[in-house]
Enzyme design. Structure first.
Site, PDB file in Angstrom:
ATOM      1  N   ASN A  29      -4.494   5.323   4.594  1.00 14.42           N
ATOM      2  CA  ASN A  29      -3.495   5.111   3.539  1.00 14.42           C
ATOM      3  C   ASN A  29      -3.578   6.281   2.552  1.00 14.42           C
ATOM      4  O   ASN A  29      -4.641   6.546   1.980  1.00 14.42           O
ATOM      5  CB  ASN A  29      -3.792   3.777   2.835  1.00 14.42           C
TER       6      ASN A  29
ATOM      7  N   HIS B 120      -2.947   7.355  -2.639  1.00 15.45           N
ATOM      8  CA  HIS B 120      -3.608   7.892  -3.836  1.00 15.45           C
ATOM      9  C   HIS B 120      -3.565   9.408  -3.930  1.00 15.45           C
ATOM     10  O   HIS B 120      -3.911   9.975  -4.969  1.00 15.45           O
ATOM     11  CB  HIS B 120      -5.010   7.307  -3.965  1.00 15.45           C
TER      12      HIS B 120
ATOM     13  N   ARG C  20       1.297  14.157 -13.008  1.00 17.14           N
ATOM     14  CA  ARG C  20       1.950  15.315 -13.621  1.00 17.14           C
ATOM     15  C   ARG C  20       3.421  15.422 -13.231  1.00 17.14           C
ATOM     16  O   ARG C  20       4.099  16.356 -13.650  1.00 17.14           O
ATOM     17  CB  ARG C  20       1.234  16.606 -13.170  1.00 17.14           C
TER      18      ARG C  20
ATOM     19  N   HIS D  13       2.540   3.155   1.063  1.00 18.24           N
ATOM     20  CA  HIS D  13       3.171   1.974   0.453  1.00 18.24           C
ATOM     21  C   HIS D  13       4.300   2.440  -0.469  1.00 18.24           C
ATOM     22  O   HIS D  13       4.040   3.055  -1.499  1.00 18.24           O
ATOM     23  CB  HIS D  13       2.100   1.202  -0.334  1.00 18.24           C
TER      24      HIS D  13
ATOM     25  N   ARG E 207       6.261   1.389  -3.074  1.00 24.03           N
ATOM     26  CA  ARG E 207       6.344   0.269  -4.023  1.00 24.03           C
ATOM     27  C   ARG E 207       7.705   0.253  -4.690  1.00 24.03           C
ATOM     28  O   ARG E 207       8.383   1.271  -4.801  1.00 24.03           O
ATOM     29  CB  ARG E 207       5.235   0.397  -5.072  1.00 24.03           C
TER      30      ARG E 207
ATOM     31  N   ARG F 197       5.578   3.993  -7.922  1.00 23.73           N
ATOM     32  CA  ARG F 197       4.539   4.565  -8.790  1.00 23.73           C
ATOM     33  C   ARG F 197       3.745   5.680  -8.105  1.00 23.73           C
ATOM     34  O   ARG F 197       3.109   6.478  -8.757  1.00 23.73           O
ATOM     35  CB  ARG F 197       3.606   3.489  -9.325  1.00 23.73           C
ATOM     36  N   HIS F 198       3.718   5.678  -6.779  1.00 21.40           N
ATOM     37  CA  HIS F 198       3.045   6.811  -6.106  1.00 21.40           C
ATOM     38  C   HIS F 198       3.943   7.407  -5.012  1.00 21.40           C
ATOM     39  O   HIS F 198       4.557   8.436  -5.219  1.00 21.40           O
ATOM     40  CB  HIS F 198       1.627   6.466  -5.619  1.00 21.40           C
TER      41      HIS F 198
ATOM     42  N   GLU G 148       4.066   0.530   4.375  1.00 26.43           N
ATOM     43  CA  GLU G 148       3.709  -0.721   3.716  1.00 26.43           C
ATOM     44  C   GLU G 148       4.787  -1.009   2.675  1.00 26.43           C
ATOM     45  O   GLU G 148       5.214  -0.093   1.956  1.00 26.43           O
ATOM     46  CB  GLU G 148       2.353  -0.510   3.044  1.00 26.43           C
TER      47      GLU G 148
ATOM     48  N   THR H 113      -3.290  -2.908  -7.497  1.00 24.15           N
ATOM     49  CA  THR H 113      -3.143  -2.729  -6.052  1.00 24.15           C
ATOM     50  C   THR H 113      -2.776  -4.093  -5.479  1.00 24.15           C
ATOM     51  O   THR H 113      -2.778  -5.092  -6.205  1.00 24.15           O
ATOM     52  CB  THR H 113      -4.444  -2.180  -5.425  1.00 24.15           C
ATOM     53  N   THR H 114      -2.462  -4.157  -4.185  1.00 21.36           N
ATOM     54  CA  THR H 114      -2.085  -5.431  -3.571  1.00 21.36           C
ATOM     55  C   THR H 114      -3.212  -6.443  -3.787  1.00 21.36           C
ATOM     56  O   THR H 114      -4.366  -6.162  -3.486  1.00 21.36           O
ATOM     57  CB  THR H 114      -1.851  -5.232  -2.057  1.00 21.36           C
TER      58      THR H 114
ATOM     59  N   GLU I 201      -2.031  -8.067   9.686  1.00 22.98           N
ATOM     60  CA  GLU I 201      -3.163  -7.345   9.092  1.00 22.98           C
ATOM     61  C   GLU I 201      -3.915  -8.345   8.223  1.00 22.98           C
ATOM     62  O   GLU I 201      -3.335  -8.931   7.297  1.00 22.98           O
ATOM     63  CB  GLU I 201      -2.671  -6.160   8.254  1.00 22.98           C
TER      64      GLU I 201
ATOM     65  N   HIS J 237      -8.066  -3.368   3.250  1.00 18.45           N
ATOM     66  CA  HIS J 237      -8.105  -3.552   1.800  1.00 18.45           C
ATOM     67  C   HIS J 237      -9.546  -3.631   1.311  1.00 18.45           C
ATOM     68  O   HIS J 237     -10.284  -4.523   1.689  1.00 18.45           O
ATOM     69  CB  HIS J 237      -7.352  -4.799   1.330  1.00 18.45           C
ATOM     70  N   GLY J 238      -9.915  -2.683   0.504  1.00 16.10           N
ATOM     71  CA  GLY J 238     -11.250  -2.670  -0.097  1.00 16.10           C
ATOM     72  C   GLY J 238     -12.358  -2.228   0.849  1.00 16.10           C
ATOM     73  O   GLY J 238     -13.532  -2.373   0.519  1.00 16.10           O
TER      74      GLY J 238
ATOM     75  N   GLY K 263      -7.734   3.292   2.557  1.00 13.47           N
ATOM     76  CA  GLY K 263      -7.148   4.325   1.708  1.00 13.47           C
ATOM     77  C   GLY K 263      -8.058   4.820   0.613  1.00 13.47           C
ATOM     78  O   GLY K 263      -8.595   5.928   0.675  1.00 13.47           O
ATOM     79  N   HIS K 264      -8.271   3.981  -0.391  1.00 12.30           N
ATOM     80  CA  HIS K 264      -8.905   4.437  -1.627  1.00 12.30           C
ATOM     81  C   HIS K 264     -10.260   5.099  -1.392  1.00 12.30           C
ATOM     82  O   HIS K 264     -10.541   6.166  -1.951  1.00 12.30           O
ATOM     83  CB  HIS K 264      -9.031   3.248  -2.588  1.00 12.30           C
TER      84      HIS K 264
HETATM   85  N1  PXP Z   1      -3.848  -2.555   3.769  1.00 11.65           N
HETATM   86  C1  PXP Z   1      -2.984  -3.044   2.857  1.00 11.65           C
HETATM   87  C2  PXP Z   1      -1.982  -4.046   3.299  1.00 11.65           C
HETATM   88  C3  PXP Z   1      -2.991  -2.596   1.523  1.00 11.65           C
HETATM   89  O1  PXP Z   1      -2.126  -3.096   0.623  1.00 11.65           O
HETATM   90  C4  PXP Z   1      -3.911  -1.584   1.167  1.00 11.65           C
HETATM   91  C5  PXP Z   1      -3.874  -1.021  -0.226  1.00 11.65           C
HETATM   92  O2  PXP Z   1      -2.709  -0.286  -0.401  1.00 11.65           O
HETATM   93  C6  PXP Z   1      -4.788  -1.099   2.143  1.00 11.65           C
HETATM   94  C7  PXP Z   1      -4.748  -1.623   3.431  1.00 11.65           C
HETATM   95  C8  PXP Z   1      -5.792  -0.057   1.824  1.00 11.65           C
HETATM   96  O3  PXP Z   1      -6.693  -0.565   0.880  1.00 11.65           O
HETATM   97  P1  PXP Z   1      -7.748   0.383   0.202  1.00 11.65           P
HETATM   98  O4  PXP Z   1      -6.988   1.439  -0.535  1.00 11.65           O
HETATM   99  O5  PXP Z   1      -8.525  -0.525  -0.679  1.00 11.65           O
HETATM  100  O6  PXP Z   1      -8.572   0.975   1.319  1.00 11.65           O
END
Ligand code: PXP
Length: 237
Positions: A7, A10, A18, A43, A45, A49-50, A70, A100-101, A151, A191-192, A213-214
């Site tokens: 993902n 970010h 900027r 994603h 949104r 925002r990004h 997403e 975040t989600t 997912e 996620h996470g 992602g993050h």
């Molecule tokens: N999967 C989904 C559905 C998400 O919403 C996100 C966050 O955008 C991720 C995966 C990735 O999560 P993370 O950035 O915490 O790794």
């Protein structure tokens, strides 16, 4: 061995600080592709925002690996998805105030709305995935909606406060994976997920792809910072 979807939201988050062109998420996506990512996740949104519409069009055009968009089920975003036609669309819940989600999509509650959206996306040849909690009732509803991919939300696992709670969440993910696979559904998770907690999820039998992602983008900052400073120091000299 599960596949890896990266993902890149970010990278765009930093750019939007900027409102300039750097860093370009497309460039980041191409690096991920070269490094072995199996898909790119972005994603779009509702508040943009990004990731923005231009990014999504550029990603669709340039990527050789799968592009997983997403998105929420909001009409404006569905319209963009139908025009751009990513390989996959993952439907997520969205609240404007969230960082975040925050949770899985409640496909039982939103069944009727999702039925229409899933059909519209599928009509455009887009594989539809639903981001849901590891819960059999939600999986049954996803099956009734006719999607072939889900997912599983790994947030509760990633945020578990101790080893016992983490183990219990991991078990829920494993049982949900097994159940969905028995219904013929492809199972992804995300996620996470971080460098310290991904391996146990990757070991779940039947897990197809992890979307992360993050933690990857956060790690990339430090992997590249040394060289970035050296290059600027060279110029300053
Ligand atoms: N999967 C989904 C559905 C998400 O919403 C996100 C966050 O955008 C991720 C995966 C990735 O999560 P993370 O950035 O915490 O790794």
């Amino acid at each position: 061995m599960p596949l890896l979807g990266v993902n890149i939201d970010h990278i765009a988050t930093i750019r939007q600080q900027r409102r300039e062109f750097d860093p370009d998420p497309l460039k980041g996506a191409l690096i991920c592709q070269e490094a072995g990512a199996d898909s790119i996740v972005a994603h779009l949104r509702e508040d943009r925002r990004h990731i923005n519409d231009r990014d999504v069009i550029a990603l669709k055009k340039a990527l050789k690996i799968r592009f997983n968009l997403e998105m929420s089920a909001a009409p404006g975003v569905v319209k963009v998805a139908c025009q751009v036609r990513p390989d996959q669309a993952t439907l997520v819940p969205e609240r404007r105030q969230e960082l975040t989600t925050e949770g899985g999509l409640d496909v039982v509650r939103h069944f009727r709305q999702l039925k229409g959206v899933c059909a519209r996306l599928a009509d455009k040849g887009i594989a539809v995935s639903l981001f849901i909690d590891a819960n059999f009732v939600q999986i049954d509803s996803a099956k009734k909606l006719g999607v072939s991919i889900i997912e599983l939300h790994t947030g509760p696992y990633a945020e578990a406060l101790n080893a016992k709670a983490r183990k219990a969440e991991l078990k829920k993910l494993a049982l949900a994976t097994q159940y969905a696979r028995s219904l013929g559904i492809t199972v992804n998770a995300g996620h996470g997920l971080k460098y310290h907690n991904t391996v146990d999820v990757a070991r779940i039998p039947g897990m197809y792809e992890l979307n992360i992602g993050h933690s990857i983008i956060a790690s990339a900052v430090f992997l590249g910072l040394h060289q970035a400073v050296r290059e600027m120091k060279e110029l300053a000299r």
